[in-house]
Design a protein around this motif. Structure first.
Motif, short mmCIF file in Angstrom:
data_model
loop_
_atom_site.label_atom_id
_atom_site.label_comp_id
_atom_site.label_asym_id
_atom_site.label_seq_id
_atom_site.Cartn_x
_atom_site.Cartn_y
_atom_site.Cartn_z
N TRP A 33 50.55 -21.08 37.17
CA TRP A 33 49.25 -20.41 37.39
C TRP A 33 49.33 -19.73 38.58
CZ3 TRP A 33 45.86 -25.68 36.33
CH2 TRP A 33 45.73 -25.81 34.96
N THR A 34 48.28 -18.74 38.59
CA THR A 34 48.19 -18.01 39.93
C THR A 34 47.43 -18.57 40.93
OG1 THR A 34 48.66 -15.80 38.63
CG2 THR A 34 47.47 -15.80 40.82
N LEU A 35 47.51 -18.98 42.11
CA LEU A 35 46.59 -19.19 42.95
C LEU A 35 45.89 -18.32 43.89
CD1 LEU A 35 45.72 -22.08 44.65
CD2 LEU A 35 47.81 -21.57 46.15
N ASN A 36 44.66 -18.42 43.70
CA ASN A 36 43.86 -17.34 44.40
C ASN A 36 43.40 -18.04 45.50
OD1 ASN A 36 43.72 -15.63 42.02
ND2 ASN A 36 42.73 -17.38 41.09
N HIS A 37 42.69 -17.32 46.58
CA HIS A 37 42.12 -17.66 47.80
C HIS A 37 43.07 -18.54 48.60
CE1 HIS A 37 38.56 -16.56 45.49
NE2 HIS A 37 38.83 -17.73 44.45
N GLU A 38 44.27 -18.01 48.78
CA GLU A 38 45.25 -18.83 49.74
C GLU A 38 44.92 -18.88 51.10
OE1 GLU A 38 49.44 -18.92 48.94
OE2 GLU A 38 49.11 -17.23 47.15
N GLU A 39 44.24 -17.96 51.56
CA GLU A 39 43.77 -17.89 52.88
C GLU A 39 42.77 -18.94 53.34
OE1 GLU A 39 42.35 -14.83 56.55
OE2 GLU A 39 43.42 -14.01 54.64
N GLU A 40 41.77 -18.83 52.54
CA GLU A 40 40.68 -19.72 52.64
C GLU A 40 41.08 -21.42 52.47
OE1 GLU A 40 36.81 -18.42 50.54
OE2 GLU A 40 38.23 -17.16 50.06
N LEU A 41 42.05 -21.34 51.49
CA LEU A 41 42.52 -22.81 51.12
C LEU A 41 43.29 -23.41 52.37
CD1 LEU A 41 43.37 -22.45 47.63
CD2 LEU A 41 41.39 -23.76 48.46
N GLN A 42 44.19 -22.41 52.90
CA GLN A 42 44.95 -22.84 53.93
C GLN A 42 43.98 -23.50 55.25
OE1 GLN A 42 48.58 -22.88 54.02
NE2 GLN A 42 47.87 -24.24 55.59
N LYS A 43 43.03 -22.50 55.54
CA LYS A 43 42.01 -22.94 56.53
C LYS A 43 41.51 -24.21 56.34
CE LYS A 43 40.94 -18.24 58.04
NZ LYS A 43 39.96 -17.30 58.10
N LEU A 44 41.13 -24.52 54.82
CA LEU A 44 40.42 -25.65 54.46
C LEU A 44 41.38 -26.97 54.80
CD1 LEU A 44 38.19 -27.49 53.51
CD2 LEU A 44 38.73 -26.60 51.12
N MET A 45 42.68 -26.54 54.32
CA MET A 45 43.84 -27.63 54.57
C MET A 45 43.89 -28.09 56.02
SD MET A 45 47.73 -27.80 53.40
CE MET A 45 48.69 -29.11 53.59
N ASN A 46 43.90 -26.93 56.75
CA ASN A 46 44.17 -27.37 58.32
C ASN A 46 42.90 -27.88 58.91
OD1 ASN A 46 46.63 -25.94 58.04
ND2 ASN A 46 45.95 -24.18 58.86
N ALA A 47 41.72 -27.43 58.62
CA ALA A 47 40.57 -28.04 59.08
C ALA A 47 40.27 -29.43 58.61
CB ALA A 47 39.46 -27.21 58.57
N SER A 48 40.60 -29.78 57.55
CA SER A 48 40.46 -31.20 56.88
C SER A 48 41.35 -32.18 57.46
CB SER A 48 40.49 -31.38 55.30
OG SER A 48 41.65 -30.76 55.22
N ASN A 49 42.69 -31.64 57.76
CA ASN A 49 43.69 -32.37 58.47
C ASN A 49 43.24 -32.63 59.84
OD1 ASN A 49 46.36 -33.64 58.09
ND2 ASN A 49 46.87 -31.92 59.76
N GLU A 50 42.83 -31.87 60.28
CA GLU A 50 42.39 -32.08 61.83
C GLU A 50 41.20 -32.92 61.82
OE1 GLU A 50 40.70 -29.01 65.44
OE2 GLU A 50 41.64 -28.32 63.89
N PHE A 51 40.25 -32.60 61.03
CA PHE A 51 39.20 -33.67 61.13
C PHE A 51 39.50 -35.23 60.78
CE2 PHE A 51 35.70 -35.99 58.70
CZ PHE A 51 34.62 -35.68 59.74
#
Length: 355
Positions: A33-51
């Motif tokens: 499958w093709t992964l879309n919105h990679e930049e947004e998802l990377q930011k979400l991953m970083n933000a949730s990890n930090e939280f």
């Protein structure tokens, strides 16, 4: 493929209660499958990890070095799509855990964070692979100890807020304990007679159980005549003893009230005070649920803006979340048709509960 009974239950629940036309168990991401919105998802991953690191001192993605690795592990126990003519597509992604001794993935922190990671990763997969910006993420378990349940409820709110901060209209819900019974188990049992799909293992097991349980009930009661043309109405959680005037009667705090008075005062007050969930209110407007939980032959509630048989409902309306309803008045309390045990049990489980 191994199928867990909990997964089969939630599969049937999405099909027949949530009315999803498309349902799949063991939904997993394909590496093709093709992964879309990679930049947004990377930011979400970083933000949730930090939280979760700052708030709980827990590295939620400690075993995942990259977004790509995290996403490739994406899966959920049951996935469903409900296609609505007016409201478009409604998506449900459900993980279910059934541990007889209570939910346990290790330590308290490990258990809570593992569930939160499941919810976040599932949401990210739905957005990244299916372009869904709106969905319902559900973690369901019939038994979670109160401390962990409260922590999970708080965590679900925090995950939901994180997702909404990134423009994702996702609801994150934990359904456990009594809510699992009232929102998942009982509604699907109430419609079980209408389902004949042999692939639905949970429902087929329940139907087989009922074949013999009903025979046992009849033999115990020695062919007691049933009023109003109904089948024997002993629900799964009640036994013959509950109808015999034994412990249930001795523990009845409302013995001075007739069943109709009990409904029109105590039950009415509980409903008006918001001690029933929005989903329960919805189910109370169906004949199947009302029969299963209250022994009634008619929906417990009808909306004031719909047509209904006024003679079967109390004249005084009740207001629930700003909507006017009327409550069924057809309550009976005789040996062959006793609605009181149903009503007492429901009141006991809700009178101190605020949604």
């Amino acid at each position: 493929m191994k199928i867990e009974m909990g997964e089969s239950l939630l599969y049937s629940w999405l099909r027949h209660v949530k009315k999803c036309q498309i349902v799949q168990m063991n939904w997993k991401v394909s590496p093709q499958w093709t992964l879309n919105h990679e930049e947004e998802l990377q930011k979400l991953m970083n933000a949730s990890n930090e939280f979760f690191c700052e708030r709980y001192n827990f590295h939620i993605y400690k075993q995942n070095r990259s977004l790509n690795q995290l996403m490739k592990q994406g899966e959920c126990d049951v996935f469903g799509l409900a296609v609505r003519e007016k409201n478009g597509i409604k998506a449900y992604a459900v993980d279910v855990a059934f541990h007889e001794a209570g939910l346990n993935y290790g330590s308290h922190a490990e258990t809570v964070m593992r569930v939160m990671k499941k919810c976040l990763r599932t949401a990210m997969c739905l957005y990244g692979y299916l372009n869904l910006s709106s969905a319902n993420i559900i973690f369901a378990s019939p038994k979670i100890n109160p401390i962990e349940r409260n922590a999970l409820l708080q965590g679900a709110k925090e995950v939901e807020k994180l997702l909404q901060n990134y423009g994702l209209d996702y609801s994150v819900q934990v359904i456990a304990n009594e809510e699992f019974n009232s929102l998942v188990l009982q509604p699907i049992l109430a419609v079980s007679n209408d389902v004949s799909d042999t692939s639905e293992l949970f429902l087929r097991s329940y139907q087989m159980y009922k074949m013999f349980a009903e025979k046992k009930t009849v033999s115990m009661t020695e062919s007691v005549p049933v009023n109003r043309g109904q089948e024997e109405r002993v629900p799964p959680m009640l036994t013959k003893h509950d109808f015999s005037g034994g412990k249930e009667k001795r523990d009845d705090p409302y013995q001075k009230l007739k069943v109709g008075q009990l409904a029109n005062t105590v039950l009415r007050k509980i409903l008006v005070n918001g001690h029933a969930s929005a989903e329960e209110i919805k189910f109370m407007q169906t004949a199947e649920y009302s029969k299963q939980f209250f022994g009634l032959n008619f929906p417990l509630l009808v909306r004031g803006d719909t047509k209904f048989e006024g003679v079967r409902y109390y004249k005084e309306p009740l207001l629930i979340d700003g909507i006017r309803y009327y409550m069924c008045s057809q309550w009976f309390e005789v040996p062959t048709n006793d609605d009181r045990p149903y009503l007492l049990r429901w009141i006991a489980s809700h009178e101190h509960k605020k949604q």
